[in-house]
Design an enzyme around this catalytic site. Structure first.
Site, PDB file in Angstrom:
ATOM      1  N   ASP A  65      47.155  22.441  58.905  1.00 47.74           N
ATOM      2  CA  ASP A  65      47.636  23.799  59.161  1.00 47.74           C
ATOM      3  C   ASP A  65      48.324  23.862  60.521  1.00 47.74           C
ATOM      4  OD1 ASP A  65      46.358  24.261  56.838  1.00 47.74           O
ATOM      5  OD2 ASP A  65      44.906  25.734  57.623  1.00 47.74           O
ATOM      6  N   GLU A 122      49.915  21.520  62.127  1.00 50.03           N
ATOM      7  CA  GLU A 122      51.257  20.914  62.093  1.00 50.03           C
ATOM      8  C   GLU A 122      52.259  21.855  61.410  1.00 50.03           C
ATOM      9  OE1 GLU A 122      50.216  16.166  62.008  1.00 50.03           O
ATOM     10  OE2 GLU A 122      49.771  17.377  60.242  1.00 50.03           O
ATOM     11  N   TYR A 123      51.789  22.502  60.336  1.00 48.34           N
ATOM     12  CA  TYR A 123      52.650  23.483  59.667  1.00 48.34           C
ATOM     13  C   TYR A 123      53.051  24.568  60.676  1.00 48.34           C
ATOM     14  CZ  TYR A 123      54.217  27.165  56.527  1.00 48.34           C
ATOM     15  OH  TYR A 123      54.966  28.140  55.917  1.00 48.34           O
ATOM     16  N   ASP A 124      52.068  25.032  61.440  1.00 49.50           N
ATOM     17  CA  ASP A 124      52.334  26.106  62.411  1.00 49.50           C
ATOM     18  C   ASP A 124      53.382  25.691  63.445  1.00 49.50           C
ATOM     19  OD1 ASP A 124      50.598  27.735  61.145  1.00 49.50           O
ATOM     20  OD2 ASP A 124      48.938  27.452  62.562  1.00 49.50           O
ATOM     21  N   SER A 138      50.961  45.300  26.858  1.00 49.63           N
ATOM     22  CA  SER A 138      49.730  44.507  26.975  1.00 49.63           C
ATOM     23  C   SER A 138      49.533  43.768  25.657  1.00 49.63           C
ATOM     24  CB  SER A 138      48.547  45.406  27.298  1.00 49.63           C
ATOM     25  OG  SER A 138      48.328  46.264  26.223  1.00 49.63           O
ATOM     26  N   LEU A 139      48.496  42.963  25.608  1.00 50.41           N
ATOM     27  CA  LEU A 139      48.282  42.135  24.425  1.00 50.41           C
ATOM     28  C   LEU A 139      47.191  42.715  23.542  1.00 50.41           C
ATOM     29  CD1 LEU A 139      48.252  38.584  26.078  1.00 50.41           C
ATOM     30  CD2 LEU A 139      50.156  39.704  24.920  1.00 50.41           C
ATOM     31  N   GLU A 144      46.833  29.329  26.774  1.00 51.96           N
ATOM     32  CA  GLU A 144      46.703  29.344  28.245  1.00 51.96           C
ATOM     33  C   GLU A 144      45.469  30.136  28.632  1.00 51.96           C
ATOM     34  OE1 GLU A 144      50.079  31.678  29.299  1.00 51.96           O
ATOM     35  OE2 GLU A 144      51.388  30.381  28.129  1.00 51.96           O
ATOM     36  N   LYS A 154      43.456  33.156  30.223  1.00 50.43           N
ATOM     37  CA  LYS A 154      43.797  34.555  30.473  1.00 50.43           C
ATOM     38  C   LYS A 154      43.301  34.862  31.880  1.00 50.43           C
ATOM     39  CE  LYS A 154      43.526  39.155  28.480  1.00 50.43           C
ATOM     40  NZ  LYS A 154      43.265  39.853  29.722  1.00 50.43           N
ATOM     41  N   ASP A 159      42.278  36.502  35.223  1.00 53.35           N
ATOM     42  CA  ASP A 159      41.682  37.818  35.440  1.00 53.35           C
ATOM     43  C   ASP A 159      42.095  38.369  36.797  1.00 53.35           C
ATOM     44  OD1 ASP A 159      40.219  40.020  34.895  1.00 53.35           O
ATOM     45  OD2 ASP A 159      38.256  39.096  35.161  1.00 53.35           O
ATOM     46  N   GLU A 208      50.233  36.858  37.036  1.00 56.54           N
ATOM     47  CA  GLU A 208      48.981  37.501  37.428  1.00 56.54           C
ATOM     48  C   GLU A 208      48.683  37.153  38.880  1.00 56.54           C
ATOM     49  OE1 GLU A 208      48.094  39.047  34.750  1.00 56.54           O
ATOM     50  OE2 GLU A 208      46.054  39.771  35.112  1.00 56.54           O
ATOM     51  N   TYR A 267      53.309  33.218  34.030  1.00 56.87           N
ATOM     52  CA  TYR A 267      53.095  32.690  32.683  1.00 56.87           C
ATOM     53  C   TYR A 267      54.077  33.195  31.624  1.00 56.87           C
ATOM     54  CZ  TYR A 267      50.440  37.045  32.999  1.00 56.87           C
ATOM     55  OH  TYR A 267      50.063  38.330  33.249  1.00 56.87           O
ATOM     56  N   LYS A 315      49.947  32.010  22.333  1.00 62.10           N
ATOM     57  CA  LYS A 315      51.325  32.466  22.132  1.00 62.10           C
ATOM     58  C   LYS A 315      52.019  31.578  21.105  1.00 62.10           C
ATOM     59  CE  LYS A 315      51.486  34.006  26.898  1.00 62.10           C
ATOM     60  NZ  LYS A 315      51.868  33.719  28.272  1.00 62.10           N
ATOM     61  N   LYS A 353      39.243  37.310  24.052  1.00 68.83           N
ATOM     62  CA  LYS A 353      38.366  37.666  25.178  1.00 68.83           C
ATOM     63  C   LYS A 353      37.050  36.907  25.082  1.00 68.83           C
ATOM     64  CE  LYS A 353      39.018  41.492  27.114  1.00 68.83           C
ATOM     65  NZ  LYS A 353      39.567  41.966  28.385  1.00 68.83           N
ATOM     66  N   CYS A 407      -1.050  48.418  46.258  1.00 72.24           N
ATOM     67  CA  CYS A 407      -0.731  47.335  45.326  1.00 72.24           C
ATOM     68  C   CYS A 407      -0.939  47.817  43.886  1.00 72.24           C
ATOM     69  CB  CYS A 407      -1.622  46.133  45.611  1.00 72.24           C
ATOM     70  SG  CYS A 407      -1.418  44.830  44.381  1.00 72.24           S
ATOM     71  N   CYS A 439      -4.140  45.496  42.559  1.00 69.50           N
ATOM     72  CA  CYS A 439      -5.507  45.586  43.109  1.00 69.50           C
ATOM     73  C   CYS A 439      -5.738  46.848  43.933  1.00 69.50           C
ATOM     74  CB  CYS A 439      -5.820  44.346  43.940  1.00 69.50           C
ATOM     75  SG  CYS A 439      -4.946  44.347  45.520  1.00 69.50           S
ATOM     76  N   CYS A 456       1.261  42.933  49.447  1.00 70.98           N
ATOM     77  CA  CYS A 456      -0.160  43.170  49.278  1.00 70.98           C
ATOM     78  C   CYS A 456      -0.842  42.051  50.069  1.00 70.98           C
ATOM     79  CB  CYS A 456      -0.533  43.061  47.800  1.00 70.98           C
ATOM     80  SG  CYS A 456      -2.312  43.012  47.560  1.00 70.98           S
ATOM     81  N   CYS A 483      -6.203  39.309  45.576  1.00 76.73           N
ATOM     82  CA  CYS A 483      -5.532  40.148  44.570  1.00 76.73           C
ATOM     83  C   CYS A 483      -5.248  39.277  43.338  1.00 76.73           C
ATOM     84  CB  CYS A 483      -4.234  40.686  45.165  1.00 76.73           C
ATOM     85  SG  CYS A 483      -3.118  41.401  43.954  1.00 76.73           S
TER      86      CYS A 483
HETATM   87  S1  IVH Z   1      51.280  37.109  28.456  1.00 74.07           S
HETATM   88  C1  IVH Z   1      54.355  40.123  26.830  1.00 74.07           C
HETATM   89  N1  IVH Z   1      49.685  35.315  29.465  1.00 74.07           N
HETATM   90  O1  IVH Z   1      46.508  39.894  30.214  1.00 74.07           O
HETATM   91  C2  IVH Z   1      53.253  39.204  27.148  1.00 74.07           C
HETATM   92  N2  IVH Z   1      49.186  37.599  29.867  1.00 74.07           N
HETATM   93  O2  IVH Z   1      45.820  42.033  28.101  1.00 74.07           O
HETATM   94  C3  IVH Z   1      52.847  39.235  28.547  1.00 74.07           C
HETATM   95  N3  IVH Z   1      47.231  37.950  31.312  1.00 74.07           N
HETATM   96  O3  IVH Z   1      49.006  42.322  30.657  1.00 74.07           O
HETATM   97  C4  IVH Z   1      51.484  38.789  28.795  1.00 74.07           C
HETATM   98  N4  IVH Z   1      46.760  35.817  31.620  1.00 74.07           N
HETATM   99  O4  IVH Z   1      48.189  40.975  32.721  1.00 74.07           O
HETATM  100  C5  IVH Z   1      49.935  36.629  29.326  1.00 74.07           C
HETATM  101  N5  IVH Z   1      48.375  33.583  30.347  1.00 74.07           N
HETATM  102  C6  IVH Z   1      48.635  34.895  30.213  1.00 74.07           C
HETATM  103  C7  IVH Z   1      47.823  35.876  30.823  1.00 74.07           C
HETATM  104  C8  IVH Z   1      48.139  37.235  30.614  1.00 74.07           C
HETATM  105  C9  IVH Z   1      46.422  37.066  31.915  1.00 74.07           C
HETATM  106  C10 IVH Z   1      47.081  39.409  31.399  1.00 74.07           C
HETATM  107  C11 IVH Z   1      48.361  40.177  31.588  1.00 74.07           C
HETATM  108  C12 IVH Z   1      48.485  41.062  30.380  1.00 74.07           C
HETATM  109  C13 IVH Z   1      47.062  41.172  29.930  1.00 74.07           C
HETATM  110  C14 IVH Z   1      47.004  41.463  28.452  1.00 74.07           C
END
Ligand code: IVH
Length: 681
Positions: free
Chosen positions: A51, A53-55, A100-101, A131, A133, A135, A192, A244, A317, A341, A435, A438, A453, A458
């Protein structure tokens, strides 16, 4: 992104730059070097320089830019910082709605989804990319003419917040990338933003140290961090981003995949990786057919706790981009992707009761009884809530709605209560003054969070002490177990530890469930325990603050368990890892008549109390002589000096007496030296 020869060249240049006077003409080269090290550090997690050296290099760039402001470019590594406070987040409409998915929870859901995909496509088998998911909090990034021009939160999916300055603080997001080389003029990438487990824990510690409440999970921390209006603070949180999905690509005036002819999602992820983005290239897997997907998901779920970051499932996907287009989307989500999930690790429940349990040291632990819920695949009905302060800090009342969490093998915890959902029928939790077993008055020693106690007889404590004695890490009396201890205690056969060795076998044989075979097994296990090494016995005695390690240290420092009777607190403090509190506890234990009686009883019953490894030397150079050490020795630890004496047949005494042959005096010797001097006079 960087091949072997580029890596070597850049590292070579790094060394050169660290050792030379850097000037204006070097500016682009210096930026390239810094970008390379950011990539190694933030994307690959594999830095090549320190770090510091980077600095040095970073500061050199800052200095040049300060003297030549016209040379500052939007993608210079210095442009991640120094943007300062953001007033308000402008609202931005997404180029493509951020859908969303659809969620799935089991193999049947996936089989169903696959069936629809096959029906719509007319294919027998579909290729999928799987892939993690991630969080965290989702973001969209737009690059135009190779430069990161915008970062946006998801918002409601149609309109999000412009958080461009904050996205520039995330070091795994390149400020520029060579899209133009691929014929790409404008691109929108989704991903994400995450806080890894380590940084999350560190951040929570800093919150606690400042007297603030810790955050419940890394997702909340990441989402909150993106909306902070102070970019320096965003930078401190050490966010990272997994990218992603490519949602939009423009070539020269038309929608295109550029001149790279990418036809699959997985190759998009590879392209992103090669341009320096942290895409899940290494984490993804391409398979044919849904059964392979199900198999992989089941395997990956097992790895969940070994990852540096939190994931809450997998995303599957359709890999072929044309097929993705063909499948299209519903009004809510694409048909070409689905989220799977994992079993939820958080759940809401109700606090319906509280039980106060008395442990072997007399500590009274409140245990919350909750409406049973399934978390992480296990049904939870009760949770330890540690002590009175914990109940106050979490603001828990009987009848409260609560959020609970269970991560992997970790014991379930109450994350928080929801005071805003109270109806007025909730009741405050009152800690008992006596207690619950006891009825002896409870005491709360200074500087301790627990009520205790202090009645040594006891029954709850007695039972717990016996359970501890027979347990696996102590005397390991295999077939005994907690249930038998409780049963024998209730029947009046087992009231003390020595009684383990004098059980009335004829009476036990008459009990239901005690066949001849189980009696023989139990007898054999009890008999075998008599030969357990001394450290197990010491641990089994349940001396306060003496865990397995300290028990080993203690065992290694005596030839017989009762040698401790001759040790002062000072002597004990000389032992490794034995501090004031522990020394006091050991001293008190071995100066209690009841305890000595118990130890002698155990010896009479045939338990071995010698440290078998420490053979007595009968005819060494020092045989017949006694020694006492005082003060700090120059070259040896006191324990080492004592061991040398014993190895040569000498004996260590605990105090100055007429039997003492030699007092070995080190620096800062205290009362023992005084006493010895007075003795002479
Ligand atoms: S694909 C149109 N890939 O999960 C497709 N989503 O419940 C775009 N998420 O809104 C989403 N890992 O925030 C995709 N490998 C992944 C993901 C991912 C996390 C989230 C993302 C999305 C939510 C869906």
């Amino acid at each position: 992104m960087y091949n072997e020869s580029q890596t070597k060249t850049l590292q070579h240049q790094t060394v050169e730059y660290l050792n030379k006077q850097i000037n204006v003409a070097d500016i682009e080269q210096l930026r390239d070097i810094l970008r390379f090290h950011e990539y190694r550090y933030y994307v690959q997690n594999n830095p090549l320089i320190s770090d510091a050296e980077y600095d040095i290099l970073y500061k050199a760039l800052e200095k040049i830019e300060k003297g030549n402001p016209k040379l500052i470019t939007a993608n210079s590594p210095t442009q991640r910082v120094g943007i300062g406070l953001i007033k308000d987040f402008p609202k931005i409409e997404h180029l493509v709605p951020m859908l969303s998915l659809e969620n799935s929870y089991n193999a049947d859901d996936l089989l169903d989804w696959d069936r629809k995909a096959r029906e719509l496509s007319g294919l027998d088998i579909v290729e999928y990319c799987i892939e993690p998911k991630f969080d965290g909090a989702s973001i969209s990034l737009i690059y135009e003419d190779d430069i990161l021009v915008r970062g946006t939160t998801r918002g409601d999916g149609v309109v999000g917040d412009d958080i461009t300055p904050n996205t520039k603080q995330i070091k795994s997001i390149p400020l520029s990338a060579n899209f133009s080389e691929l014929g790409i003029k404008q691109i929108e990438i989704r991903g994400e933003v995450m806080l890894n487990k380590k940084n999350f824990a560190a951040y929570n510690e800093s919150l606690i140290a400042e007297g603030n409440a810790p955050l419940a999970n890394p997702r909340n921390a990441a989402a909150g961090s993106l909306r902070i209006k102070d970019t320096a603070e965003v930078s401190r949180r050490k966010l990272e981003a997994f990218l992603y999905h490519v949602s939009y690509i423009m070539g020269n005036g038309q929608k295109t995949t550029g001149n790279v002819q990418l036809s699959t999602h997985s190759s998009m992820l590879e392209m992103l990786w090669s341009l320096g983005f942290k895409s899940p290239k290494k984490e993804m897997l391409v398979v044919k057919g849904i059964q392979a997907v199900i198999n992989h998901i089941n395997e990956f779920e097992q790895l969940r706790d070994t990852l540096d970051y939190e994931i809450d499932g997998m995303v599957i996907k359709v890999n072929d981009l044309k097929l993705q287009d063909q499948l299209g989307m519903t009004s809510h989500h694409p048909r070409w992707a689905i989220a799977y999930k994992f079993k939820a690790r958080q759940a809401t429940s109700k606090l319906i009761g509280i039980e106060f349990q008395v442990g072997r040291t007399g500590a009274v632990t409140p245990v919350a009884k909750i409406e049973p819920v399934s978390v992480g695949g296990v049904t939870v009905g009760s949770i330890s809530v540690h002590n009175e302060d914990y109940i106050t800090d979490k603001d828990l009342q009987l009848g409260d709605s609560i959020l609970i969490e269970r991560s992997g093998d970790v014991i379930p915890q109450i994350v928080k209560s929801f005071p805003e959902l109270r109806t007025g029928t909730e009741q405050k939790i009152v800690f008992p003054t006596n207690c619950p077993v006891c009825n002896h008055a409870l005491v709360k020693p200074d500087e301790e969070a627990v009520w205790r106690c202090v009645n040594i007889n006891c029954s709850a404590q007695v039972v717990e002490r016996i359970i501890h004695f027979v347990s696996k890490d102590a005397m390991d009396i295999r077939s005994f177990g907690e249930a038998n201890v409780r049963k024998f205690y209730e029947m009046g056969f087992l009231k003390t530890i020595p009684e383990i060795y004098t059980l009335p076998w004829d009476k036990l044989a008459a009990l239901e469930g005690f066949g001849e075979k189980s009696i023989i097994n139990l007898q054999a296990a009890i008999e075998a325990s008599k030969r357990q090494p001394l450290n197990r016995l010491i641990y089994g005695l349940g001396i306060r603050y003496v865990g397995e390690t300290t028990a080993k240290t203690l065992a290694n420092n005596v030839t017989h368990l009762l040698d401790f009777v001759n040790n002062s607190e000072e002597d004990l403090k000389q032992l490794e890892d034995v501090g004031v509190k522990v020394a006091k506890s050991i001293y008190t234990f071995f100066h209690d008549d009841e305890n000595i009686k118990l130890i002698k009883q155990l010896e009479e019953l045939g338990l071995q109390l010698n440290n078998e490894k420490k053979e007595l030397v009968r005819d060494g150079n020092l045989t017949g002589l006694t020694f006492l050490f005082t003060g700090t020795l120059n070259k040896l630890k006191r324990s080492e000096g004592e061991a040398m004496v014993e190895q040569n047949g000498g004996k260590i005494l605990s105090g100055v007496s007429s039997k003492l042959s030699y007092l070995v005096v080190g620096e800062d010797a205290g009362s023992k030296l005084e006493k010895a001097k007075n003795w002479e006079q």
